[in-house]
Scaffold this active site. Structure first.
Site, PDB file in Angstrom:
ATOM      1  N   SER A  74      49.622   3.481   1.228  1.00  0.00           N
ATOM      2  CA  SER A  74      50.350   2.593   0.330  1.00  0.00           C
ATOM      3  C   SER A  74      51.232   3.402  -0.608  1.00  0.00           C
ATOM      4  O   SER A  74      51.091   4.614  -0.734  1.00  0.00           O
ATOM      5  CB  SER A  74      49.353   1.762  -0.486  1.00  0.00           C
ATOM      6  OG  SER A  74      48.768   2.578  -1.486  1.00  0.00           O
ATOM      7  N   LYS A  75      52.129   2.692  -1.255  1.00  0.00           N
ATOM      8  CA  LYS A  75      53.021   3.322  -2.218  1.00  0.00           C
ATOM      9  C   LYS A  75      52.236   4.133  -3.251  1.00  0.00           C
ATOM     10  O   LYS A  75      52.621   5.226  -3.625  1.00  0.00           O
ATOM     11  CB  LYS A  75      53.840   2.228  -2.898  1.00  0.00           C
ATOM     12  CG  LYS A  75      54.614   2.683  -4.123  1.00  0.00           C
ATOM     13  CD  LYS A  75      55.296   1.519  -4.791  1.00  0.00           C
ATOM     14  CE  LYS A  75      54.929   1.329  -6.247  1.00  0.00           C
ATOM     15  NZ  LYS A  75      54.975   2.500  -7.080  1.00  0.00           N
ATOM     16  N   ARG A  76      51.122   3.576  -3.663  1.00  0.00           N
ATOM     17  CA  ARG A  76      50.278   4.230  -4.665  1.00  0.00           C
ATOM     18  C   ARG A  76      49.806   5.611  -4.216  1.00  0.00           C
ATOM     19  O   ARG A  76      49.681   6.526  -5.026  1.00  0.00           O
ATOM     20  CB  ARG A  76      49.057   3.366  -4.985  1.00  0.00           C
ATOM     21  CG  ARG A  76      49.366   2.186  -5.884  1.00  0.00           C
ATOM     22  CD  ARG A  76      48.240   1.921  -6.887  1.00  0.00           C
ATOM     23  NE  ARG A  76      48.669   1.088  -8.002  1.00  0.00           N
ATOM     24  CZ  ARG A  76      49.234   1.572  -9.104  1.00  0.00           C
ATOM     25  NH1 ARG A  76      49.437   2.879  -9.228  1.00  0.00           N
ATOM     26  NH2 ARG A  76      49.600   0.759 -10.068  1.00  0.00           N
TER      27      ARG A  76
END
Length: 509
Positions: free
Chosen positions: A266-268
């Site tokens: 994910s972006k995170r």
RNA sequence: GGCCCGUUGGUCAAUCGGUUAAGACGCCUCCCUUUCACGGAGGAAUGAGGGGUUCGACUCCCCUACGGGCUACCA
């Protein structure tokens, strides 16, 4: 199917930055289309008005264009299959949903969100923590299956909000033939009565994907593995709508996973681990927050595409570097892996380094120039062209060109003086001072002459070249890196060379 | 919890019943180089476990374990 035109689609929802997994899905679609002389279409799945983000569609197009995989059809390039935004196709979904109700394959449901919560709470048990809206429970809900015809029409006339749900049959095997996974069998008792048409009149993904794939004559439908569990709903819909013979061939791609722990990337994870996840910089229109992209991080699109293609696919040989035309020629769905792949940023950088090495000076010129300009270094093309071959083997990311080139334009900001100090003494200071005098009188300022001069001076002082050549480098570039030191001295010129040595000498005192 | 998908070195992975189980990234050693890279030569490191099937299993089947996905009026 053999004589049918190959048509594939990439169908992102415009909710934010374009994830590298999305780019890979787009890429595989693109490659498949190219390989079979088909069409690659872009469809915008903007049926969730709550999640719609301004500018995301244009951004997606820009990303695909940067990657060199622009769609043949889409909102930007309409044809007879348009419109390509689902929000603009709203009326069709409603009519198909109603048709399904008429045929008895779907029904109206008037349950409020609260009532749904209540139901889930009521049927919740240790063995079934998330009850479905299905054969059992629908009998106890407010829908056109339990209400009388009068009640239903009254509700509709009174504009009581409703959704349309698919009526999943009991005890039926639903078979999916997946190009990657083979036969996957689902039992209809396990799938719930998914909402097809939402209360706001928009379709859910489930309805929209089959209506659009049908109307757009999609021959092969590729998507991520996260869609596998809802495949039976889609297959049923193809059947109920009477389109079974037109159903595309399915393939569900493996997921791209986090490099460390568990779960899909994910972006995170990118923020946390220090690498990009989006293709290009994405600025959130609401918060103004910028998320880094591969492009801005210094990746070449050729490298980005290359590394993505090899994440879950290979041609069976040990070749790893492919250009896009070669990928298109060799690509096949059957050679895509079943298992997910953890993303490895180190390897990603290696791919980019390979592509930088392979790129010509002329191709690199505008990119390097831009990197320098964003760091406030303006230079003539001629000078950059002369410099690129000297340093490109030392760069994995385009931004590395700044570090590798900055000292050709300006005195180093920081000098690793401690590395010099360790083995320094006055005799060396004296030597350099005398050598500077010699440099001042030098007529031919070439690498060769400089090296000769340096070595002769060293010999005459009974010093060792090794003890002074590295310090000289550090004085000129700031650290232990860069091309041959006399090349550097030659290129930065006499004044700079002398000034930098003198500056370091004062630091040493 | 249920359903579904998956499982070859730390990572990406080849192998589609018979190999000393490729290759790449990363790591380590050496060579090249009076820097750093590039390049070259080596090295450590792999079939989750258990049952079958077979003359022979990484490869086929089953079970277990582990990992992942889904389980919304989101896609």
């Amino acid at each position: 199917m053999a004589d049918k035109q190959i048509r594939v689609r990439f169908a992102p929802s415009p909710t934010g930055g374009l994830h590298l997994g999305g780019v890979r899905t787009a890429l595989f679609n693109y490659l498949f289309a190219r390989k079979h002389g088909g069409k690659f279409v872009l469809r915008i799945e903007d049926t969730d008005q709550g999640r719609y983000v301004q500018g995301a569609e244009e951004y997606i197009l820009n990303c695909l264009s940067w990657c060199g995989i622009s769609p043949d059809e889409g909102p930007h390039k309409p044809s007879e299959f348009g419109p390509y935004r689902q929000s603009e196709r709203k009326a069709r979904y409603l009519s198909y949903a109603k048709k399904l109700v008429q045929m008895g394959y779907a029904y109206y449901a008037f349950d409020t969100p609260e009532e749904l919560d209540l139901m889930r709470e009521k049927f919740k048990s240790l063995t079934n923590p998330s009850p479905q809206y299905n054969v059992i429970t629908r009998a106890q809900m407010k829908n056109s299956l339990t209400l009388t015809e009068d009640e239903v029409t009254k509700n509709i006339d009174n504009r009581v909000p409703y959704v349309i749900r698919i009526k999943i049959p009991a005890a039926q095997n639903i078979v999916l033939n997946d190009m990657i996974r083979g036969e996957v069998i689902f039992n209809s008792d396990e799938v719930d009565d998914k909402v097809l048409l939402k209360a706001d009149g928009m379709p859910t993904y489930h309805l929209a994907v089959v209506v659009d794939d049908y109307e757009m004559e999609i021959s092969h439908a590729f998507r991520g593995e996260e869609w596998l569990p809802s495949a039976p709903v889609h297959i049923l819909l193809w059947e109920y709508l009477g389109w079974k013979t037109h159903m595309p061939q399915w393939a569900h791609f493996p997921l791209i996973l986090k490099p460390d722990g568990k779960g899909k990337l994910s972006k995170r994870d990118g923020d946390r681990l220090g690498f990009p996840v989006y293709a290009m910089d994405w600025t959130d229109p609401k918060s103004g927050e910028i998320t880094k992209g591969f492009k801005e991080m210094g990746f070449l699109p050729e490298a980005f595409i290359n590394l993505l293609a090899l994440l879950g696919w290979n041609d069976g040989s040990s070749q790893e570097i492919f250009e896009i035309a070669e990928l298109a020629e060799k690509f096949s769905i059957e050679r895509i892996h079943k298992g997910g792949a953890k993303f490895d940023f180190e390897k990603a950088k290696w791919f980019n380094g390979e592509w930088i090495k392979r790129s010509s000076t002329i191709d690199l010129l505008p990119l390097v120039k831009k990197v320098l300009e964003t760091n406030e270094i303006n230079s003539s093309d001629e000078k950059i062209v002369a410099l690129i071959p000297l340093v490109k083997d030392r760069c994995q990311l385009l931004n590395d060109f700044y570090t590798q080139l900055a000292y050709f334009f300006q005195d180093p900001h920081e000098i690793d003086i401690n590395a010099i100090k360790a083995k320094w003494d006055d005799s060396k200071t004296t030597f350099l001072k005398e050598w500077i005098e010699e440099l001042k009188t030098m007529l031919e300022w070439t690498p060769l002459k400089l090296e000769d001069s340096f070595k002769q001076a060293i010999a005459s002082k009974q010093l060792k070249a090794g003890e002074l050549q590295l310090p000289l480098r550090i004085m000129l570039v700031g650290g232990k890196f860069g091309p041959p030191v006399f090349d550097i001295a030659s290129l930065i010129g006499k004044d700079s060379t002398i000034r930098r040595i003198e500056h370091s000498l004062t630091l040493l005192n």
